[in-house]
Scaffold this active site. Structure first.
Site, PDB file in Angstrom:
ATOM      1  N   SER A  71      14.613  -3.725  -0.537  1.00 46.86           N
ATOM      2  CA  SER A  71      13.484  -2.835  -0.273  1.00 46.86           C
ATOM      3  C   SER A  71      13.434  -2.526   1.210  1.00 46.86           C
ATOM      4  CB  SER A  71      12.184  -3.510  -0.701  1.00 46.86           C
ATOM      5  OG  SER A  71      11.097  -2.849  -0.085  1.00 46.86           O
ATOM      6  N   SER A 133       0.180  -1.168  -5.107  1.00 49.50           N
ATOM      7  CA  SER A 133       1.604  -1.071  -4.798  1.00 49.50           C
ATOM      8  C   SER A 133       2.406  -1.863  -5.830  1.00 49.50           C
ATOM      9  CB  SER A 133       1.906  -1.553  -3.380  1.00 49.50           C
ATOM     10  OG  SER A 133       1.422  -2.841  -3.182  1.00 49.50           O
ATOM     11  N   GLU A 167       3.342  -8.308 -14.770  1.00 48.80           N
ATOM     12  CA  GLU A 167       2.378  -8.811 -13.788  1.00 48.80           C
ATOM     13  C   GLU A 167       1.599 -10.009 -14.338  1.00 48.80           C
ATOM     14  OE1 GLU A 167       1.073  -6.445 -10.931  1.00 48.80           O
ATOM     15  OE2 GLU A 167      -0.180  -8.070 -10.177  1.00 48.80           O
ATOM     16  N   ASP A 179      -4.228  -0.258 -13.619  1.00 43.63           N
ATOM     17  CA  ASP A 179      -3.349   0.165 -12.525  1.00 43.63           C
ATOM     18  C   ASP A 179      -2.032   0.733 -13.052  1.00 43.63           C
ATOM     19  OD1 ASP A 179      -5.389  -1.099 -11.262  1.00 43.63           O
ATOM     20  OD2 ASP A 179      -4.200  -2.750 -10.462  1.00 43.63           O
ATOM     21  N   TYR A 229      -9.320 -13.552  -9.028  1.00 47.65           N
ATOM     22  CA  TYR A 229      -9.314 -12.570 -10.125  1.00 47.65           C
ATOM     23  C   TYR A 229      -9.251 -13.286 -11.473  1.00 47.65           C
ATOM     24  CZ  TYR A 229      -7.856  -8.437 -12.774  1.00 47.65           C
ATOM     25  OH  TYR A 229      -7.782  -7.406 -13.671  1.00 47.65           O
TER      26      TYR A 229
HETATM   27  C1  GLA Z   1      -6.878  -5.039 -10.268  1.00 50.28           C
HETATM   28  C2  GLA Z   1      -6.282  -5.154 -11.667  1.00 50.28           C
HETATM   29  C3  GLA Z   1      -6.863  -4.101 -12.614  1.00 50.28           C
HETATM   30  C4  GLA Z   1      -8.386  -4.082 -12.563  1.00 50.28           C
HETATM   31  C5  GLA Z   1      -8.885  -4.058 -11.109  1.00 50.28           C
HETATM   32  C6  GLA Z   1     -10.368  -4.204 -11.016  1.00 50.28           C
HETATM   33  O1  GLA Z   1      -6.479  -3.867  -9.646  1.00 50.28           O
HETATM   34  O2  GLA Z   1      -4.889  -5.033 -11.639  1.00 50.28           O
HETATM   35  O3  GLA Z   1      -6.406  -4.317 -13.927  1.00 50.28           O
HETATM   36  O4  GLA Z   1      -8.924  -5.159 -13.253  1.00 50.28           O
HETATM   37  O5  GLA Z   1      -8.296  -5.080 -10.325  1.00 50.28           O
HETATM   38  O6  GLA Z   1     -11.023  -3.134 -11.591  1.00 50.28           O
END
Ligand code: GLA
Length: 394
Positions: A71, A133, A167, A179, A229
């Site tokens: 990269s 990204s 992911e 995303d 998260y």
């Molecule tokens: C990250 C996750 C998404 C979503 C957002 C919060 O970007 O990858 O799936 O949950 O957080 O909205």
């Protein structure tokens, strides 16, 4: 850099690294979410759009069993080499875990690559900014593998699911689908209203009435994001279990705010109650915001963005002081329609809708105050929604 220069540079560097010959070029965008945050893994609605910023790849298949990845954004573009099959081992702290995860996720679905390849990536999304990204890298990898190896059964939407599997199950961030969905399915000048439990979606032209989407990068990298998260996600799942004593639900996205208020005492833990409250109300706000936009009521859309921020700050606890300041300062400026944190949180960016005439004032004010208080400059990107992942014809 303009796309033309990026591609020329990528081609030149590819030849230097791997030798001359034909290459194929691909692009997958990052995203900005306008409203509907932390609702996607709760079965709720989201409203993101793809960006024109994203990740590019120059790719060539090999005839042997070697996969070589580099990269331009990492370690002087040092090549990481692996043998077919080896990619199933995670590399400690390496960015290659994203593409490795995708190759793995595809092989789990029987899209197993028979020979290796060499790839050079370049991304122009600032890393750690919460503009996806990593999702763009995943979707991009799934796309070029599909295209290079002729896996025609893989549809555009599948690229999103493959990226999410990589992911979530390989890298270990238990993300929702937003995303990767935005990166795969994006459309120029449109945002996407997605219902995550059914995957039904609509493209909505973004008519913002002489206003712009302005992203402000706090330059605070969201480093703790992954573990926090996953914690938020399990707090919500646990709240659903408590609520199941009264409601026959699988996700918080199935509840209206009224139902939540009637049942919330069932959630014994106060923190979990707050998390669940955010998920339920944010889903409702997202539905109302899109309704408002359809009626050309930008003011209501902006007000709901602001409410979204307050809820993410106070109930979901995914903001940080820098971002809270940026949004509060924005709210005081005439012509700022709405402003909130965007993406997973713990740093990253705000997204604001700002009348064209006020964009410069906003930038100057934010930069001055931010510099005074935090001793660094935020970055601004005035963006238009871009297209989803695609091969670049040459
Ligand atoms: C990250 C996750 C998404 C979503 C957002 C919060 O970007 O990858 O799936 O949950 O957080 O909205």
């Amino acid at each position: 850099m303009q796309e033309k220069e990026i591609l020329q540079n990528l081609r030149e560097k590819f030849s230097e690294l791997y030798g001359d010959g034909d290459v194929a070029l691909y692009f997958a965008p990052g995203r900005v979410n306008l409203i509907g945050e932390h609702t996607d893994y709760n079965g709720g609605h989201v409203f993101p759009c793809a960006l024109t910023l994203g990740t590019y790849a120059a790719v060539r298949k090999r005839t042997d069993d070697k996969i070589r990845m580099a990269s331009l954004n990492m370690n002087d573009a040092a090549i990481e080499e692996m043998t077919l099959g080896d990619y199933t081992n995670k590399a400690e702290g390496s960015w290659t875990n994203y593409p490795r995860g995708v190759i793995w996720a595809m092989s789990e679905k029987n899209f197993t690559i028979p020979t290796g390849f060499e790839v050079l990536y370049y991304g122009n999304i600032p890393a750690g900014s919460g503009l996806s990204s990593s999702a763009s890298l995943e979707v991009l990898t799934a796309l070029f593998i599909k295209d290079q190896y002729g896996f025609d059964a893989v549809e555009q939407l599948d690229l999103a699911f493959l990226g999410q599997t990589a992911e979530s199950d390989f890298v270990g961030m238990k993300c929702g689908i937003m995303d990767q969905f935005a990166s795969a399915m994006g459309k120029e000048n449109a945002a996407m209203f997605l219902e995550t439990d059914t995957m039904k979606f609509d493209y909505l032209p973004l008519k913002l009435d002489a206003a712009k989407i302005v992203i402000t990068n706090s330059m605070v990298k969201h480093e703790l994001a992954s573990s926090e998260y996953n914690t938020r996600r399990s707090e919500c799942e646990s709240a659903v279990q408590d609520l199941q004593a009264k409601y026959d639900i699988k996700t918080l996205g199935e509840l209206s705010p009224e139902q939540f208020e009637e049942g919330k005492e069932l959630i014994a833990d106060e923190t979990k109650r707050k998390r669940a409250k955010h998920a339920v109300y944010e889903n409702d706000r997202t539905i109302r915001a899109v309704e408002a936009l359809k009626q050309n009521d930008i003011a209501t859309f902006g007000k709901l963005m602001n409410e979204s921020h307050v809820s993410l700050r106070d109930d979901y606890a995914v903001s940080c002081p820098e971002i809270d300041d940026l949004t509060s300062w924005a709210w005081e400026i005439d012509g700022v329609v709405g402003s909130r944190i965007t993406g997973g949180g713990f740093g990253g960016c705000t997204v604001s809708i700002i009348k064209e005439a006020a964009v410069d004032t906003y930038k100057e004010t934010a930069e001055k105050k931010y510099q005074e208080k935090y001793g660094k400059k935020p970055e601004f990107y005035v963006v238009d929604p871009g297209a989803g992942a695609h091969r670049i014809s040459q």
